[in-house]
Design a protein around this motif. Structure first.
Motif, PDB file in Angstrom:
ATOM      1  N   SER A  65      14.445  18.282   8.333  1.00  0.00           N
ATOM      2  CA  SER A  65      13.162  17.601   8.289  1.00  0.00           C
ATOM      3  C   SER A  65      13.185  16.615   7.133  1.00  0.00           C
ATOM      4  O   SER A  65      13.946  16.779   6.179  1.00  0.00           O
ATOM      5  N   ARG A  66      12.345  15.581   7.261  1.00  0.00           N
ATOM      6  CA  ARG A  66      12.402  14.511   6.284  1.00  0.00           C
ATOM      7  C   ARG A  66      11.002  14.175   5.791  1.00  0.00           C
ATOM      8  O   ARG A  66      10.022  14.323   6.540  1.00  0.00           O
ATOM      9  N   ALA A  67      10.911  13.744   4.568  1.00  0.00           N
ATOM     10  CA  ALA A  67       9.656  13.245   4.016  1.00  0.00           C
ATOM     11  C   ALA A  67       9.972  12.026   3.174  1.00  0.00           C
ATOM     12  O   ALA A  67      10.986  11.992   2.474  1.00  0.00           O
ATOM     13  N   MET A  68       9.128  11.022   3.282  1.00  0.00           N
ATOM     14  CA  MET A  68       9.342   9.812   2.500  1.00  0.00           C
ATOM     15  C   MET A  68       7.996   9.293   2.029  1.00  0.00           C
ATOM     16  O   MET A  68       7.004   9.346   2.773  1.00  0.00           O
ATOM     17  N   ILE A  69       7.935   8.887   0.786  1.00  0.00           N
ATOM     18  CA  ILE A  69       6.704   8.288   0.250  1.00  0.00           C
ATOM     19  C   ILE A  69       7.086   6.985  -0.439  1.00  0.00           C
ATOM     20  O   ILE A  69       8.164   6.882  -1.048  1.00  0.00           O
ATOM     21  N   GLU A  70       6.238   5.993  -0.291  1.00  0.00           N
ATOM     22  CA  GLU A  70       6.516   4.697  -0.900  1.00  0.00           C
ATOM     23  C   GLU A  70       5.200   4.039  -1.252  1.00  0.00           C
ATOM     24  O   GLU A  70       4.149   4.391  -0.703  1.00  0.00           O
ATOM     25  N   ARG A 105       0.845  -1.194   0.000  1.00  0.00           N
ATOM     26  CA  ARG A 105       0.000   0.000   0.000  1.00  0.00           C
ATOM     27  C   ARG A 105       0.877   1.239   0.000  1.00  0.00           C
ATOM     28  O   ARG A 105       2.063   1.179   0.328  1.00  0.00           O
ATOM     29  N   MET A 106       0.259   2.324  -0.374  1.00  0.00           N
ATOM     30  CA  MET A 106       1.003   3.567  -0.385  1.00  0.00           C
ATOM     31  C   MET A 106       1.124   4.093   1.051  1.00  0.00           C
ATOM     32  O   MET A 106       0.180   4.010   1.830  1.00  0.00           O
ATOM     33  N   GLY A 107       2.280   4.582   1.393  1.00  0.00           N
ATOM     34  CA  GLY A 107       2.473   5.124   2.729  1.00  0.00           C
ATOM     35  C   GLY A 107       3.602   6.127   2.721  1.00  0.00           C
ATOM     36  O   GLY A 107       4.164   6.437   1.658  1.00  0.00           O
TER      37      GLY A 107
END
Lengths: 749, 296
Positions: A252-257, A240-242
């Motif tokens: 600061s960090r951002a991650m999408i998978e 699933r997308m998260g």
């Protein structure tokens, strides 16, 4: 070149010959991939055993495993991995049958709904000699200055030391940072630092697995005298997308998978967010940079073409940028960073043969510019490394597994310095490198495994061909106890010009005519035991040599017009020590205690009267205690206590003074005895962090972390500063980190 | 068995503590003599080191009872001439022959005998002289479009390239004459005389291209100008002793690639003592730097 091809062909023939000579196998085969049930990530070095037998295997760096030579019958196959619930499957094998079984393991937190981790007595992670694994969960939980950091966590492992609180550089088993090969998705990273060395470049949100080979590493790796850090980006969630959003004090960090029709993807971005603080300080505090930022981007796309073929494309880009006006008419601008890219094709040739082919590209650059009173001093330094590497792994017989591989590339290092518009150094080194290895893993009876290998290296700068034998032996006299030994020879064709205090100007140089490669032997003995449920004991001792070390002569003011070989000082060294790790991986209180007793020495021509001396990072005793305490489902505390023998330094004994015929003042030489014969006071520090887990408006999980670095504000000393402008001269302490609180807020969705 | 374990532990402990103890302070004789080719023989200073932390005063540290001479060596190493030095102030020895000059491209040996000590010796090979062939300007605007350049005939030093130091000495070192960079760096309480003479550090000849007429063009960097007005620019070429002494002293307390706190003694070429017995060849010329900074 011809010599290299001849020897490589011989190695290949050996492998082919052994394959041909293999008798037809009537016994059964079990193979497949092991993944994380929650997100589909492949699990590296998971353990697979046939219960009731001595047969077992581990997944490789692609998450693939293979068990061969299974006699017909019914067996219970057990899959284990630390942090995951054990899975057992009952399988019946017919003669000559191959069963493909892909298994998804469930993370324990998901199953139990509570924080107590259940352990299994038979749970044994793959713990090869000299190897250690750092879990990304540890990286995120260990208190860290301003932001979580991969290398800071690695520095807690026995045998791995840091130079100081300000440096993320890794000093492993007596070696310097350039003696460790850093690989990200099989690609060499040449300057893995941000913030001039304070942090490593690796974003913990993007990293799936960190494998540390502290020494005695196998034939599939090469090019460094000491050790290997093998990191892999996450594949991305296949279910699933998260994603993750994290706000920190420095960055600061951002991650999408998520999944897509043929596989998965992951994109992680980290950027410094310190600019508003700098803007607020500017005007009221001196020496605030005009601008400062760093960023990095990690990405990976996976395509599962079919059940035998997988492709992935991974990339990384990171950069630090600072503009620092130190005074009117005195400016420092610095930009440095790395770019890497790799594409890997993983192919299951047959039930017995697995392979991958990787194309890699890596670039490192730094661009410092000083403008001092109208005189500009610049540097343009680049490393370009493009390579192709391949590995094949084949189960030749029931007891023999043979791996072969190659790594060939083109390396270009450029260095252009100018002073006042004039070129002072113009260097371009172009070299090809090739290496090939063959490795046989021989299961010598049910309890003993002998792994032997040869690695052949060819380096064109200087025209060097070098052969590296490697061998390791493991014997398990009883369940839960393994005795290990390893020997290896290692060559290194590169050297790093760096400074412990600042890594932004790092420059790599190579061997060449008159500058032969450094080399060394490593001997390792180990014991791995599982004395009780959830407890793990590891003891390793090592001895290693370092010969033909080549380092930039530190007292060269100017390199223009010198022969290449004149840039270096030659030397040798050695290191030995013992490491103990006691780990508890279950219960409300878990963690580990790591202790290292070690010694390392160096000797260089025309330096310290050619006596061996301890480099600054030498410490006899080094202790790290990491403890996690789970209060309840929401609250958790993590504490780290570190103690180390004081670092070596040179005590100033006397002084004199002579006039300076070229300037107005004086020259004030100090008189010393042996280099680094004194010790700073012992180093110790305690950090504590608290984590509260909750929900973010029902949208996802949220994690709030508050951490306190150096809670008792120990004034550890970095070095002593001597001020000879005062008469009598003074000696003052330059301290390391004071007490620092850190806040982080992370949302996962 | 108990004895075996105890022996093992002792062996391990001893191995961990490789004998490498700190030395105690030991007083040494320090020589200082900077000679210049084709110039009168320069004085020789002799003093003692002092323990770190104690006040340094040359007069107190001076060696007053030495027997000093400089020997000119022939090509075969034999002594071609001897120049006797006499004490003229505490620790300062001056050539007895006031007209004695240092010959370029010649080797000299210093000998200093002191009661109760081994003879201190040091040797220098004097760089060959050189001259200014051309210059591009006499008056320059600070950071203006024209930078000062001089074409120099090439000096010679056996076995290696020439190594230069460029120094600038201001004729009028007053605060009002400071250029912006140095005005920023100089604190109010600083003695401006400390900035009167500034130097470039060591510069290898390999940085410069050799012109068709076998001269090299040295460009004078603006960083080497601390004061507006008249400045004397000196181009020096240095011998091995000066080269090693300066390059090692520069990074002794930081600034190189060694870890902070790792310190090695300065490289000297003095037997039974430390310090510098070195030589240079030099040319001087004058320039005037104005503050007419062109608009950006």
């Amino acid at each position: 070149m011809n010599r290299f091809i001849r020897v490589a062909a011989t190695l290949a023939a050996l492998w082919i010959g052994s394959a041909v000579s293999a008798t037809a196998q009537d016994r059964a085969i079990l193979n497949g991939y092991v993944t994380d049930q929650a997100n589909g990530e492949t699990l590296l070095f998971a353990n697979i055993i046939l219960k009731g037998t001595t047969r077992g295997a581990n997944t490789n760096t692609s998450g693939y495993y293979r068990l061969v030579g299974i006699p017909p019958g019914t067996y219970t196959v057990q899959f284990t991995y630390v942090g995951y619930r054990t899975v057992e499957r009952e399988l019946t094998f017919a003669e000559g049958q191959t069963i493909r079984l892909d298994v998804a393991l469930e993370p324990e937190g998901n199953v139990l709904g509570e924080v107590v981790v259940e352990a299994d007595a038979e749970r044994e992670e793959a713990r090869n000699i000299g190897a250690a694994r750092v879990q990304t969960q540890l990286i995120r939980e260990v208190p860290a200055v301003l932001q979580a950091d991969v290398f800071r966590s690695i520095q807690l492992i026995p045998g791995v030391k840091s130079a100081n609180d300000f440096s993320s550089g890794l000093y492993i088993r007596g070696g310097g940072p350039d003696q460790t090969l850093i690989l990200l998705d099989r690609t060499t990273v040449y300057n893995p630092s941000h913030f001039f060395g304070f942090f490593s470049t690796f974003n913990p949100d993007a990293i799936k697995d960190v494998r540390v080979y502290k020494g005695g590493y196998p034939a599939e790796y090469g090019g460094r005298l000491g050790s290997v850090i093998d990191l892999y980006n996450k594949d991305g969630n296949r279910n699933r997308m998260g994603g993750t959003l994290s706000l920190g004090m420095l960055s600061s960090r951002a991650m999408i998978e998520g999944p897509y029709a043929r596989g998965s993807y992951m994109l992680a971005v980290r950027r410094s967010t310190i600019e508003p603080i700098l803007a607020a300080l500017r005007g009221s505090v001196e020496n605030i940079p005009r601008s400062f930022y760093f960023y990095d981007v990690n990405g990976k796309v996976n395509a599962d073409l079919d059940d035998r073929n997988k492709l992935n494309l991974a990339f990384y880009g990171g950069e630090d940028n600072v503009d620092f006006p130190a005074a009117d008419d005195l400016d420092l601008l610095l930009k440095y960073g790395n770019r890497t890219m790799s594409g890997t094709w993983t192919h299951l040739f047959s039930d017995r043969m697995f392979g991958n082919l990787t194309v890699t590209g890596s670039r490192y650059f730094n661009r410092p510019v000083f403008d001092i009173g109208g005189t500009e001093i610049t540097r343009s330094n680049d490393v370009y490394d493009v390579s192709l590497k391949g590995d094949l792994d084949r189960a030749v017989t029931e007891s023999h597994n043979i791996s072969v591989g190659f790594w060939a590339g083109n390396l270009v290092l450029t260095l252009d310095d100018t002073f006042d518009g004039m070129a002072t150094t113009q260097s371009r080194i172009q070299t090809t490198y090739m290496s090939a290895y063959v490795q046989d893993t021989w299961k010598w009876g049910p309890r003993t495994t002998l792994t032997s290998g040869l690695r052949l290296n060819r380096f064109s700068a200087g025209d060097y061909l070098r052969l590296e034998p490697r061998v390791s032996l493991e014997h398990a006299p009883e369940p839960g106890l393994r005795l290990q030994a390893a020997y290896g020879r290692y060559y290194q064709f590169l050297t790093l010009i760096t400074n412990e205090a600042f890594s932004g100007f790092d420059v790599w140089l190579t061997t060449d005519t008159g500058v032969p490669p450094a080399w060394g032997d490593q001997f390792v003995l180990g014991l791995k035991a599982y004395p009780a449920d959830g407890w793990n004991l590891e003891v390793e001792t090592y001895y290693r040599t370092m010969r033909d070390l080549f380092e930039l002569e530190p007292r060269l003011n100017d390199t223009a017009g010198l022969d290449y070989a004149e840039l270096f000082r030659r030397g040798r060294g050695f290191a030995y020590g013992a490491e103990i790790l006691v780990q508890r991986s279950q219960g409300r209180l878990n963690g580990f205690v790591g202790y290292t007793w070690g010694t390392t020495r160096r000797r260089f021509e025309n330096y310290n009267q050619e006596r061996f001396f301890p480099p600054k990072h030498d410490r006899i005793h080094d202790l790290n205690v990491v403890a996690n305490w789970h209060f309840n489902r929401r609250w958790k505390a993590t504490g780290v206590f570190s103690y180390a023998t004081g670092q070596a330094y040179t005590e100033v004994l006397g002084r004199t003074q002579v006039g300076d015929p070229f300037g107005s003042g004086t020259i004030d030489p100090v008189i010393v005895g042996k280099v680094n014969a004194s010790r700073l006071p012992a180093y110790h520090r305690m950090d504590i962090g608290f984590t509260r887990t909750g929900t973010f408006f029902g949208w996802g999980t949220a994690e709030f972390q508050i951490q306190f670095i150096n809670i008792y504000s120990r004034r550890n000393i970095w070095f002593y500063n001597y001020d000879l402008e005062k008469n009598p001269p003074t000696k003052s302490e330059i301290p390391l980190l004071p007490f620092i609180p850190t806040l982080t807020y992370t949302v996962q969705f | 068995m108990r004895n075996l374990i105890a022996s093992g532990l002792m062996a391990v402990s001893m191995a961990a503590c490789l004998p490498y103890g700190q030395d105690a302070y030991r007083e040494q004789i320090v020589v200082e003599s900077w000679q210049t080719a084709d110039s009168l023989l320069a004085p020789v200073k002799l003093s003692r080191t002092v323990p770190f932390g104690e006040t340094y005063d040359f007069a107190t540290a001076a060696v007053t009872d030495a027997d000093v001479r400089i020997e000119e060596l022939a090509a075969d190493g034999s002594v071609a001439a001897t120049f006797v030095y006499l004490p003229t102030a505490p620790g300062v020895y001056t050539a007895a022959d006031p007209g004695a000059r240092l010959r370029p491209a010649t080797r000299y040996r210093l000998r200093a005998d002191m009661p109760g000590r081994a003879t201190l010796t040091a040797e220098t090979t004097v760089p060959d002289t050189f001259r200014v062939v051309r210059r591009n300007a006499d008056v320059l605007a600070y950071q203006g479009p024209v930078q000062f350049e001089a074409d120099l005939s090439r000096s010679f030093y056996p076995g290696r390239q020439n190594i230069y130091i460029i120094s600038t000495e201001a004729a009028d070192p007053r605060r009002v004459n400071l250029v912006p960079l140095y005005a920023q760096l100089a604190e109010e309480e600083d003695d401006l005389d400390d900035l009167r003479r500034v130097s470039s550090g060591l510069i290898n000849e390999g940085n410069y291209e050799v012109n068709a007429d076998n001269t090299i063009t040295l460009r004078f960097p603006w960083i080497a100008v601390a004061f507006y007005g008249e400045n004397t620019v000196t181009f020096h070429t240095v011998d091995d002793n000066v080269y090693d002494f300066i390059r090692s002293a520069t990074v002794q307390l930081g600034g190189g690639t060694t870890s902070p706190g790792e310190i090695e003694n300065v490289i000297d070429h003095v037997e039974n003592g430390i310090g510098i017995f070195g030589s240079t060849a030099a040319v001087k010329l004058r320039i005037t730097v104005t503050d007419a900074v062109p608009a950006p």
